[in-house]
Design a protein around this motif. Sequence first.
Motif, PDB file in Angstrom:
ATOM      1  N   ASN A  12       0.829  -1.196   0.000  1.00 39.57           N
ATOM      2  CA  ASN A  12       0.000   0.000   0.000  1.00 39.57           C
ATOM      3  C   ASN A  12       0.869   1.255   0.000  1.00 39.57           C
ATOM      4  O   ASN A  12       2.000   1.234   0.500  1.00 39.57           O
ATOM      5  N   VAL A  13       0.335   2.332  -0.528  1.00 37.55           N
ATOM      6  CA  VAL A  13       0.970   3.645  -0.424  1.00 37.55           C
ATOM      7  C   VAL A  13      -0.092   4.635   0.030  1.00 37.55           C
ATOM      8  O   VAL A  13      -1.282   4.454  -0.241  1.00 37.55           O
ATOM      9  N   ALA A  14       0.344   5.685   0.740  1.00 38.63           N
ATOM     10  CA  ALA A  14      -0.635   6.629   1.280  1.00 38.63           C
ATOM     11  C   ALA A  14       0.022   7.964   1.598  1.00 38.63           C
ATOM     12  O   ALA A  14       1.245   8.074   1.674  1.00 38.63           O
ATOM     13  N   VAL A  15      -0.827   8.958   1.791  1.00 35.71           N
ATOM     14  CA  VAL A  15      -0.429  10.278   2.273  1.00 35.71           C
ATOM     15  C   VAL A  15      -1.286  10.587   3.494  1.00 35.71           C
ATOM     16  O   VAL A  15      -2.511  10.423   3.462  1.00 35.71           O
ATOM     17  N   SER A  16      -0.638  11.005   4.578  1.00 35.46           N
ATOM     18  CA  SER A  16      -1.356  11.351   5.795  1.00 35.46           C
ATOM     19  C   SER A  16      -1.117  12.824   6.117  1.00 35.46           C
ATOM     20  O   SER A  16       0.022  13.301   6.065  1.00 35.46           O
ATOM     21  N   VAL A  17      -2.193  13.521   6.435  1.00 29.99           N
ATOM     22  CA  VAL A  17      -2.122  14.955   6.718  1.00 29.99           C
ATOM     23  C   VAL A  17      -2.856  15.251   8.018  1.00 29.99           C
ATOM     24  O   VAL A  17      -3.985  14.796   8.221  1.00 29.99           O
ATOM     25  N   ALA A  18      -2.191  15.989   8.894  1.00 27.15           N
ATOM     26  CA  ALA A  18      -2.841  16.528  10.092  1.00 27.15           C
ATOM     27  C   ALA A  18      -3.137  17.996   9.804  1.00 27.15           C
ATOM     28  O   ALA A  18      -2.232  18.833   9.849  1.00 27.15           O
ATOM     29  N   PRO A  19      -4.377  18.344   9.469  1.00 27.15           N
ATOM     30  CA  PRO A  19      -4.674  19.698   8.970  1.00 27.15           C
ATOM     31  C   PRO A  19      -4.364  20.811   9.954  1.00 27.15           C
ATOM     32  O   PRO A  19      -3.987  21.909   9.540  1.00 27.15           O
TER      33      PRO A  19
END
Length: 204
Positions: A170-177
Motif C-alpha cells: 500500500n501507499v498513502a499520504v497522511s495529513v494533520a490539517p
Amino acid sequence: ASPTLETPVGFGGRWGDVGVGVFGQTLPNSNEDASAGVAIGLGDPDAYFGAELGLGFSSLTNDNSEDSFGESGGFSFKLHRNLPGYSAVSVGVNGFGVWGGAEDANDPCHYVAYSKMLPVGRFASILTIGAGTEVFNDPGEDGANVFGSAALYLTPQVALIGEYTGRFANVAVSVAPYSWLPMAVTVGAVNVTERYDTDTELAV
C-alpha cells in the motif's frame, strides 16, 4: 500525521488518551462500506507499559453486508513499551470478542511490532517491522507472516507512507490539517501490485 495506513506500530497511547477513527475502502464488488472504532489509552509506556483497548464496528451501512451500524464488530488490545532511541515495541490482538457478521470473518489475529524514529536528512521517518497471523498472512495460510512500513515526514503534519501488510503493498499520504488538533486524514491505495488478480482500491 499517521505513520501507517493499515499496519500496527510499536508506539501507543497512555492514560487519558482517547481516539476515534473511521475507515472506508472501495471493494471489488462496487459496494462501498466503512468501519469505525474508538480506543482508550491505559498505563504509562515510558515508566512501565502502556495499553490500548479498542472497540470497532465493522460495518456502518448494510451495502456490503447484512449488518447495519452496531450489528457487527469486535475488540482489540495492544500492550506497548517505549524504548531508548525514539523506538517502541508492541504486542497485540485484533478481532476478539466479535459479534454479528464479524463472526464469519478472520479469526483473531496476533502481532508483534517494533518501530523506530530516524532522521533522513532534514526530515524524520518512522520505520516499523513486525510479524502477525491471519490478516497479516496470505488467505488460508497458518502461522505468522512479516509486515512493515516506512513513513517519511515532510513536516510534522504531512507524511508519505509505504507499507506491506503481509498480503498487500500500500501507499498513502497522511495529513494533520491543524497543528493544535490531534486529527489526521490518511488517503491511500491498497494492493498497488494487484495481488490475487484484484484491482487496486482506494482507502481513507
